[in-house]
Design a protein around this motif. Structure first.
Motif, PDB file in Angstrom:
ATOM      1  N   ARG A  18       0.826  -1.216   0.000  1.00 29.33           N
ATOM      2  CA  ARG A  18       0.000   0.000   0.000  1.00 29.33           C
ATOM      3  C   ARG A  18       0.858   1.263   0.000  1.00 29.33           C
ATOM      4  O   ARG A  18       0.584   2.202  -0.738  1.00 29.33           O
ATOM      5  N   ASP A  78       3.134   4.945  14.639  1.00 27.05           N
ATOM      6  CA  ASP A  78       1.875   5.024  15.368  1.00 27.05           C
ATOM      7  C   ASP A  78       1.794   3.980  16.480  1.00 27.05           C
ATOM      8  O   ASP A  78       0.713   3.609  16.912  1.00 27.05           O
ATOM      9  N   GLY A  79       2.938   3.506  16.888  1.00 26.38           N
ATOM     10  CA  GLY A  79       2.961   2.544  17.991  1.00 26.38           C
ATOM     11  C   GLY A  79       2.659   1.119  17.573  1.00 26.38           C
ATOM     12  O   GLY A  79       2.361   0.288  18.427  1.00 26.38           O
ATOM     13  N   ALA A  80       2.730   0.831  16.271  1.00 27.00           N
ATOM     14  CA  ALA A  80       2.468  -0.540  15.808  1.00 27.00           C
ATOM     15  C   ALA A  80       3.457  -1.520  16.449  1.00 27.00           C
ATOM     16  O   ALA A  80       3.100  -2.665  16.747  1.00 27.00           O
ATOM     17  N   GLY A  83       2.234  -2.395  19.825  1.00 27.86           N
ATOM     18  CA  GLY A  83       1.141  -3.357  19.710  1.00 27.86           C
ATOM     19  C   GLY A  83       1.646  -4.770  19.524  1.00 27.86           C
ATOM     20  O   GLY A  83       1.109  -5.722  20.103  1.00 27.86           O
TER      21      GLY A  83
ATOM     22  N   VAL B  91      -4.495  -3.274  26.271  1.00 24.78           N
ATOM     23  CA  VAL B  91      -3.753  -2.040  26.571  1.00 24.78           C
ATOM     24  C   VAL B  91      -4.084  -0.943  25.569  1.00 24.78           C
ATOM     25  O   VAL B  91      -4.106  -1.176  24.358  1.00 24.78           O
ATOM     26  N   ARG B  95      -0.566   6.074  21.826  1.00 28.27           N
ATOM     27  CA  ARG B  95      -0.489   5.823  20.387  1.00 28.27           C
ATOM     28  C   ARG B  95      -1.513   4.759  19.998  1.00 28.27           C
ATOM     29  O   ARG B  95      -1.857   3.890  20.794  1.00 28.27           O
ATOM     30  N   THR B  96      -1.945   4.817  18.751  1.00 27.44           N
ATOM     31  CA  THR B  96      -3.072   3.967  18.350  1.00 27.44           C
ATOM     32  C   THR B  96      -2.677   2.495  18.177  1.00 27.44           C
ATOM     33  O   THR B  96      -3.530   1.624  18.279  1.00 27.44           O
ATOM     34  N   MET B  97      -1.417   2.233  17.896  1.00 24.81           N
ATOM     35  CA  MET B  97      -0.905   0.875  17.611  1.00 24.81           C
ATOM     36  C   MET B  97      -1.546   0.300  16.350  1.00 24.81           C
ATOM     37  O   MET B  97      -1.591  -0.917  16.168  1.00 24.81           O
ATOM     38  N   LEU B  98      -2.058   1.155  15.500  1.00 25.38           N
ATOM     39  CA  LEU B  98      -2.698   0.698  14.261  1.00 25.38           C
ATOM     40  C   LEU B  98      -1.792   1.034  13.084  1.00 25.38           C
ATOM     41  O   LEU B  98      -1.063   2.027  13.119  1.00 25.38           O
ATOM     42  N   ASP B  99      -1.870   0.219  12.042  1.00 25.04           N
ATOM     43  CA  ASP B  99      -1.110   0.501  10.824  1.00 25.04           C
ATOM     44  C   ASP B  99      -1.955   1.431   9.962  1.00 25.04           C
ATOM     45  O   ASP B  99      -3.042   1.053   9.524  1.00 25.04           O
ATOM     46  N   PRO B 100      -1.476   2.653   9.724  1.00 21.78           N
ATOM     47  CA  PRO B 100      -2.300   3.624   8.995  1.00 21.78           C
ATOM     48  C   PRO B 100      -2.610   3.229   7.555  1.00 21.78           C
ATOM     49  O   PRO B 100      -3.583   3.718   6.976  1.00 21.78           O
ATOM     50  N   ASP B 101      -1.799   2.352   6.970  1.00 26.70           N
ATOM     51  CA  ASP B 101      -2.016   1.967   5.574  1.00 26.70           C
ATOM     52  C   ASP B 101      -2.957   0.772   5.422  1.00 26.70           C
ATOM     53  O   ASP B 101      -3.274   0.379   4.299  1.00 26.70           O
ATOM     54  N   LEU B 102      -3.365   0.200   6.534  1.00 29.84           N
ATOM     55  CA  LEU B 102      -4.318  -0.919   6.485  1.00 29.84           C
ATOM     56  C   LEU B 102      -5.716  -0.409   6.853  1.00 29.84           C
ATOM     57  O   LEU B 102      -5.852   0.636   7.496  1.00 29.84           O
ATOM     58  N   GLU B 106      -8.625  -4.871   8.512  1.00 34.00           N
ATOM     59  CA  GLU B 106      -7.324  -5.541   8.385  1.00 34.00           C
ATOM     60  C   GLU B 106      -6.517  -5.420   9.671  1.00 34.00           C
ATOM     61  O   GLU B 106      -5.871  -6.375  10.107  1.00 34.00           O
ATOM     62  N   TYR B 110      -5.550  -8.560  12.020  1.00 32.60           N
ATOM     63  CA  TYR B 110      -4.128  -8.760  12.350  1.00 32.60           C
ATOM     64  C   TYR B 110      -3.969  -9.039  13.842  1.00 32.60           C
ATOM     65  O   TYR B 110      -3.333 -10.019  14.256  1.00 32.60           O
ATOM     66  N   TYR B 111      -4.584  -8.182  14.674  1.00 29.66           N
ATOM     67  CA  TYR B 111      -4.472  -8.387  16.122  1.00 29.66           C
ATOM     68  C   TYR B 111      -5.227  -9.645  16.564  1.00 29.66           C
ATOM     69  O   TYR B 111      -4.790 -10.325  17.498  1.00 29.66           O
ATOM     70  N   ARG B 142      -5.544   5.633   8.098  1.00 25.94           N
ATOM     71  CA  ARG B 142      -4.963   6.947   7.792  1.00 25.94           C
ATOM     72  C   ARG B 142      -6.039   7.994   7.496  1.00 25.94           C
ATOM     73  O   ARG B 142      -5.854   9.185   7.756  1.00 25.94           O
TER      74      ARG B 142
END
Lengths: 220, 245
Positions: A18, A78-80, A83, B91, B95-102, B106, B110-111, B142
């Motif tokens: 992406r 973003d903290g991935a 996670g 937790v 921070r969001t802990m998310l992938d902005p491009d997914l 998704e 993933y989690y 995003r």
């Protein structure tokens, strides 16, 4: 364990598909390096194989460094990474997944750079021996790089720290890769066996050490 | 009203923190923090900026190692939070802990795979309904506002049905309706036996959900309160004004 490993790998590949920010940057770096060396070296006579393999490995090392830095930055954005570390996944599984992602990205760069090398340096690059050297060198470089990119990720001067740590330890890969590839390209593949052994040993040693120490690196 | 010593203790705790200290070089972020948490309760951790709230939650989650002190999750003392404990914690950090491009879906899938959630498709839809993001499942993260991303972050935290939620300012970016939804969600979660450790600057929000509170200042526990009435009284007596939501 396999499900978690594949989940991490799939996410890395999908995210890169992406965003296209790691591999494209690596490709540009590798191609520019090859192009510059193409103009800098005398490509006539017996030195062509030596110059070509030297230029190739410089390009791959620079591209790998760039890719490792970009991968780390994206992961931290973003903290991935947090996670991933918080999830009930063994640290060794995280390491292997990240190593596989990086090996795939570098392998793409390797193959494109190999085509460019063949075109610019007029070398017979598509030989099984060359591909073996490439595979061993790439795994060794990525095994070390993946560990160090995580180790330096929290540091303020990580862009400086990563190459400063990686280059000295990666010298055996660079020397072994250059020598083995040069011998393969000049038609003396049999003489490349010791160098291939060095590359293989390096890859196995550092991958194993990294699997064992990755947990401590992540926790600290 | 105020505890004689700033140590919060309970019977049959799910978490025991004893003498927890964290130093970053010369700076002490946490100093000799001790408390325990009973299952099914909500501990509100309050204090001014730089008090050590986030450091405390990060240590409890296993993101940071303490310099000294011990943590016992579910009756076992740990230096490093092990895999089996991490599987029981949900937790939320800054921070969001998310992938902005997914996409949202998704990210949640993933989690779900990392946490080995059974029937991930069903569960992803359930948590998306919980935080009202079903319509956004196929949007890329995003493209979402900070508030919507925070709702997805909460969905991620609830995804694997954790026994304990560690929430560091979970109301960040949420509008009034979303905050109300989160409060109801936390109430339901606690009624089902879930335990919550929460930090927030919006004390009113904290007061609505907290059963216990612990006030930190410069890394030290200043006061504790062991029931909702005490929590409210302590917070309203404080010099710092209660921040209206």
């Amino acid at each position: 364990m396999w499900g978690q490993l594949l989940a991490i790998l799939y996410r890395d590949l999908l995210s890169e598909w992406r965003a296209r920010e790691v591999v494209i940057g690596m490709l540009v770096m590798a191609l520019l390096t090859l192009l510059v060396f193409n103009f800098a070296f005398d490509l006539t006579g017996a030195q062509r194989a030596a110059s070509g393999s030297g230029a190739f490995w410089v390009a791959v090392v620079f591209a790998t460094l760039l890719g490792l830095g970009r991968m780390t930055a994206r992961e931290r954005q973003d903290g991935a990474w947090e996670g991933l570390v918080l999830a009930p996944v063994e640290r060794s599984v995280i390491y292997v997944a990240k190593l596989l992602s990086m090996v795939l990205f570098v392998a793409i760069v390797d193959l494109v750079a190999l085509v460019v090398l063949a075109a610019l340096f007029d070398l017979p690059v598509f030989r099984p021996g060359v591909l073996v050297v490439l595979a061993l060198g790439t795994v060794g470089l990525c095994a070390l790089g993946t560990l160090f990119s995580v180790m330096t990720a929290q540091a303020k001067a990580r862009e400086v720290l990563l190459p400063a740590l990686l280059f000295p330890l990666a010298i055996p890969v660079v020397i072994g890769g250059v020598r083995a590839m040069m011998l393969e390209l000049s038609g003396a593949g049999a003489e490349a066996a010791p160098w291939k052994s060095l590359l293989g040993g390096f890859a196995v040693l550092f991958a194993a050490l990294s699997v064992l120490t990755f947990g401590v690196v992540v926790e600290e | 009203m105020t505890s004689s010593t700033p140590v919060l203790r309970c019977d049959d705790p799910i978490l025991i923190v004893d003498g927890l200290t964290k130093r970053y070089g010369w700076k002490t972020a946490l100093s000799e923090v001790s408390f325990s948490v009973a299952p099914g309760t909500c501990l509100l951790i309050v204090g001014p900026n730089g008090a050590g709230k986030t450091t405390l939650l990060r240590i409890l989650a296993g993101l940071t190692r303490p310099t000294a002190g011990t943590i016992s999750w579910f009756g076992r003392a740990h230096q490093v939070v092990p895999v089996e404990v991490r599987a029981r914690l949900g937790v939320v950090t800054h921070r969001t802990m998310l992938d902005p491009d997914l996409t949202v879906a998704e990210n949640l899938f993933y989690y779900a795979r990392l946490y080995r959630v059974a029937e991930p498709s069903v569960r992803v839809r359930e948590v998306a309904e919980l935080v009202d993001v079903v319509g956004l499942l196929h949007e890329r993260v995003r493209q979402l506002s900070r508030g919507l991303q925070q709702r997805v972050t909460l969905a991620r935290a609830f995804l694997h049905r954790p026994d304990v939620l560690l929430l560091d300012e979970p109301d960040t970016g949420l509008d009034r309706a979303s905050r109300e939804r989160l409060r109801a969600l936390l109430d339901r979660y606690r009624e089902r036996g879930g335990t919550v450790l929460l930090t927030t600057h919006a004390y009113e929000f904290g007061l609505e959900v907290a059963t216990w509170a612990l006030y930190l200042d410069r890394g030290r526990v200043v006061w504790t309160a062991a029931d909702p009435t005490q929590v409210r009284a302590q917070l309203t007596e404080m010099d710092s004004p209660v921040v209206p939501v």
